[in-house]
Write an enzyme that holds these catalytic residues in place. Structure first.
Site, short mmCIF file in Angstrom:
data_model
loop_
_atom_site.label_atom_id
_atom_site.label_comp_id
_atom_site.label_asym_id
_atom_site.label_seq_id
_atom_site.Cartn_x
_atom_site.Cartn_y
_atom_site.Cartn_z
N CYS A 111 27.84 2.25 40.64
CA CYS A 111 26.42 2.13 40.27
C CYS A 111 25.69 1.08 41.08
CB CYS A 111 26.29 1.83 38.78
SG CYS A 111 27.11 3.07 37.74
N HIS A 258 19.43 -0.92 37.52
CA HIS A 258 20.23 0.28 37.34
C HIS A 258 19.99 0.82 35.93
CE1 HIS A 258 23.45 3.07 36.91
NE2 HIS A 258 24.18 2.27 36.17
N ASN A 288 21.78 8.23 33.49
CA ASN A 288 22.43 7.31 34.42
C ASN A 288 22.86 8.10 35.65
OD1 ASN A 288 24.31 5.72 35.80
ND2 ASN A 288 25.24 4.88 33.96
#
Length: 331
Positions: A111, A258, A288
């Site tokens: 990520c 993020h 996500n």
């Protein structure tokens, strides 16, 4: 030497899957998912691939920057879901764009992948090795999810985001410095000792000496441990990068984080003692997207006209590895 983001782009799969859609195939509900994560829908790939989404995001970023593909010196893709082990997603993007003068490679930092790629490009540009870089985060996470495990699969989506980054020096630098100082500071780190709290095993050994048949592996996550890591590490990283830039929380217009979980974003805002309005959100409609979440959100903000020359923003990615990275940018 100044290094600035001069263009952004993004690409999301055409197919949108809502929480209600997921409730038809597993024991979950819109209320269950949204109340715990802030996610209400996500885009899932059907015909799209990691490389095709990355290439389209790159085209849009190049158009936004007013740059031709043959002007790009390097392409870096942050991804954990490339279409092939080799060639890299970046080499596929180079081919699809016709960026014949670019060196191309991938980075695996989960990520935080886009942020690691951005920092790497910055280092190349600051040393004068290259002048123009195309930095991407691109993921097809839906192919590494166990779609019977509601604790993980409901969180993730697919997509790609891109930024064109360029160095300015000499007379150009003097001109640009009156408008923007570009990238001001970076901070990043890793904690491999805790890496297994968010993992996805690769292909196992399948040579003639092995008796175990090959079986696919899916994402496994200890949600509580990931949450504790994020809410403690991200504010600390942001404080460190702000200190490097000689700035405070109050100097920042937006914190582009993020998009893992709304509760994490809210907790980071609280720990920084910053207004929640400074934390834009895309996870409600994207979920996500791992390495793609920061550049996709940045492009959304850019296209909506939320960013003006001279605005100071913080970008921060965090996740598997465990890894994290933050940057301060003057737009």
């Amino acid at each position: 030497m100044l290094t600035r983001i001069i263009g952004t782009g993004s690409c999301l799969p055409e197919q949108i899957v809502t929480n209600d859609d997921l409730a038809k195939i597993m024991d979950t509900s819109d209320e269950w998912i949204a109340s715990r994560t802030g996610i209400r829908k996500r885009h899932l790939a059907k015909e799209e691939t990691t490389a095709s989404m990355a290439s389209e995001a790159a085209r849009r970023a190049l158009k936004d920057a007013g740059i031709q593909a043959d002007e790009v010196d390097m392409i870096i893709v942050g991804t954990i879901t490339g279409d092939y082990i080799t060639p890299s997603a970046a080499c596929q993007v180079q081919d699809k764009l016709g960026a014949v003068n670019a060196v191309a490679f991938d980075i695996n930092a989960a990520c935080a992948g886009f942020m690691y790629a951005l920092h790497t490009a910055y280092a190349y540009l600051q040393t004068g090795i290259y002048r123009t870089a195309l930095v991407l985060g691109a993921e097809t996470l839906s192919k590494i999810m166990d779609w019977t495990d509601r604790s993980t699969c409901v969180l993730f989506g697919d997509g790609a985001g891109a930024a064109v980054v360029q160095a300015f020096e000499g007379a150009e630098e003097g001109k640009m410095s009156k408008e923007s100082r570009g990238v001001l500071a970076f901070e990043q780190g890793s904690d491999g000792a805790k890496g297994m709290v968010l993992s996805c095993r690769g292909r196992v050994n399948n040579n003639p000496l092995m008796e175990n048949p090959f079986a696919p592996s899916y994402v496994s996550m200890d949600g509580q441990e990931v949450y504790k890591f994020a809410v403690s590490t991200v504010p600390a990283s942001i404080h460190r990068v702000l200190e490097k830039a000689g700035l405070g929380v109050g100097d920042i217009k937006y914190f582009v984080l993020h998009q893992a979980n709304l509760r994490i974003i809210q907790s980071v805002a609280k720990r920084l003692k910053a207004d929640a309005d400074k934390f834009p959100v895309s996870l409600d409609h994207c979920g996500n997207i791992s390495a793609a979440s920061v550049p996709v959100l940045l492009d959304e903000m850019n296209r909506k006209g939320m960013l003006s020359r001279g605005d100071k923003i913080v970008m921060s990615g965090f996740g598997g590895g465990l890894t994290w990275a933050s940057a301060v940018v003057e737009w």
